[in-house]
Motif scaffolding. Structure first.
Motif, PDB file in Angstrom:
ATOM      1  N   GLY A 240      66.262 -71.209 -40.696  1.00  2.00           N
ATOM      2  CA  GLY A 240      66.203 -69.897 -41.310  1.00  2.00           C
ATOM      3  C   GLY A 240      64.836 -69.246 -41.237  1.00  2.00           C
ATOM      4  N   LEU A 241      63.993 -69.710 -40.317  1.00  2.00           N
ATOM      5  CA  LEU A 241      62.665 -69.132 -40.170  1.00  2.00           C
ATOM      6  C   LEU A 241      62.721 -67.878 -39.314  1.00  2.00           C
ATOM      7  CD1 LEU A 241      60.687 -72.433 -39.541  1.00  2.00           C
ATOM      8  CD2 LEU A 241      60.871 -71.153 -41.677  1.00  2.00           C
ATOM      9  N   ASP A 242      61.681 -67.094 -39.386  1.00  2.00           N
ATOM     10  CA  ASP A 242      61.626 -65.833 -38.650  1.00  2.00           C
ATOM     11  C   ASP A 242      61.442 -66.109 -37.157  1.00  2.00           C
ATOM     12  OD1 ASP A 242      61.473 -63.137 -38.112  1.00  2.00           O
ATOM     13  OD2 ASP A 242      59.327 -63.016 -38.505  1.00  2.00           O
ATOM     14  N   THR A 243      62.396 -65.692 -36.341  1.00  2.00           N
ATOM     15  CA  THR A 243      62.282 -65.936 -34.899  1.00  2.00           C
ATOM     16  C   THR A 243      62.306 -64.675 -34.031  1.00  2.00           C
ATOM     17  OG1 THR A 243      64.686 -66.312 -34.770  1.00  2.00           O
ATOM     18  CG2 THR A 243      63.283 -68.248 -35.035  1.00  2.00           C
ATOM     19  N   PRO A 244      62.380 -63.452 -34.599  1.00  2.00           N
ATOM     20  CA  PRO A 244      62.417 -62.277 -33.728  1.00  2.00           C
ATOM     21  C   PRO A 244      61.108 -61.969 -33.017  1.00  2.00           C
ATOM     22  CG  PRO A 244      63.353 -61.772 -35.890  1.00  2.00           C
ATOM     23  CD  PRO A 244      62.656 -63.090 -35.996  1.00  2.00           C
ATOM     24  N   ALA A 245      59.989 -62.543 -33.484  1.00  2.00           N
ATOM     25  CA  ALA A 245      58.685 -62.206 -32.911  1.00  2.00           C
ATOM     26  C   ALA A 245      58.661 -62.475 -31.410  1.00  2.00           C
ATOM     27  CB  ALA A 245      57.593 -63.023 -33.600  1.00  2.00           C
ATOM     28  N   ARG A 246      58.043 -61.560 -30.677  1.00  2.00           N
ATOM     29  CA  ARG A 246      57.873 -61.710 -29.237  1.00  2.00           C
ATOM     30  C   ARG A 246      56.450 -61.313 -28.865  1.00  2.00           C
ATOM     31  NH1 ARG A 246      61.854 -63.765 -30.384  1.00  2.00           N
ATOM     32  NH2 ARG A 246      63.945 -63.644 -29.472  1.00  2.00           N
ATOM     33  N   ALA A 247      55.859 -62.008 -27.934  1.00  2.00           N
ATOM     34  CA  ALA A 247      54.491 -61.720 -27.512  1.00  2.00           C
ATOM     35  C   ALA A 247      54.433 -60.390 -26.780  1.00  2.00           C
ATOM     36  CB  ALA A 247      53.974 -62.838 -26.619  1.00  2.00           C
ATOM     37  N   GLU A 248      53.367 -59.639 -27.024  1.00  2.00           N
ATOM     38  CA  GLU A 248      53.194 -58.364 -26.335  1.00  2.00           C
ATOM     39  C   GLU A 248      52.779 -58.588 -24.890  1.00  2.00           C
ATOM     40  OE1 GLU A 248      50.587 -55.805 -28.443  1.00  2.00           O
ATOM     41  OE2 GLU A 248      51.759 -55.841 -30.295  1.00  2.00           O
TER      42      GLU A 248
END
Length: 199
Positions: free
Chosen positions: A134-142
């Motif tokens: 349930g951790l935040d996984t939407p982050a994507r590198a710029e």
């Protein structure tokens, strides 16, 4: 100086350092934390063999131990059947757990436990595990730190996520790339970085 302090210690206070690892090795403080957290063990004769490539079986075993750090027990059961994972193999329960948890998938009924795990395979499994927690996984590198050595299509999202949350900073700095095999020192560092991310 150990960069990790104030943690619950699994490593016995009188445990000797591994005979084949130097106190000033780049991964030394991570290895200490991994031993304290119960994620890694030696391979006999008080050795860790940090430069030995890590098999897929070894990695899911380490991840199961990391999972135990969070829930207090190793969840090592499941119903998965792979033609190359005998029921009595030392790694069989860990593979079944990883499969039942949705973290790994075989290929044509095979798990390939002895194959060396690559960085992108490892990051994909950690990405799935983070989602299961349930951790935040939407982050994507710029930007892609491995633009000249891109990840395989199946692992692009996971690698981009890892770069965005800082799990792979050390890898970019040391020249490691997504498709490269990971040794035991590198896997240990990545798992401790992931442990820190989860907290």
């Amino acid at each position: 100086t150990d960069r990790f302090t104030g943690r619950v210690t699994v490593l016995p206070a009188d445990a000797e350092p591994f005979a084949d690892t130097a106190e000033d090795a780049w991964y030394a403080s991570y290895l200490t934390e991994a031993r304290r957290s119960g994620i890694v063990n030696g391979v006999g004769d008080n050795c860790f063999v940090p430069d030995r490539e890590t098999s897929r079986a070894e990695f899911v075993t380490m991840l199961s131990r990391l999972n135990a750090f969070f829930d207090g027990s190793e969840v090592i059961d499941g119903d998965a059947e792979y033609a190359d994972v005998p029921d009595d193999a030392w790694f069989a329960p860990y593979v079944r757990w990883a499969d039942a948890s949705g973290l790994v998938q075989g290929s044509e009924g095979m798990f390939m436990p002895n194959d060396t795990i690559t960085m992108e395979q490892m990051l994909l499994i950690l990405y799935r595990y983070a989602g299961e927690m349930g951790l935040d996984t939407p982050a994507r590198a710029e930007t892609d730190p491995w633009a000249d050595q891109p990840a395989s299509d199946y692992a692009v999202e996971a690698v981009s996520w890892a770069a965005a949350v800082g799990l792979a900073d050390w890898a970019a700095d040391t020249g490691a790339a997504p498709r490269q095999p990971m040794n035991r020192a590198q896997v240990t560092v990545m798992l401790v970085e992931f442990l820190e991310f989860c907290r």
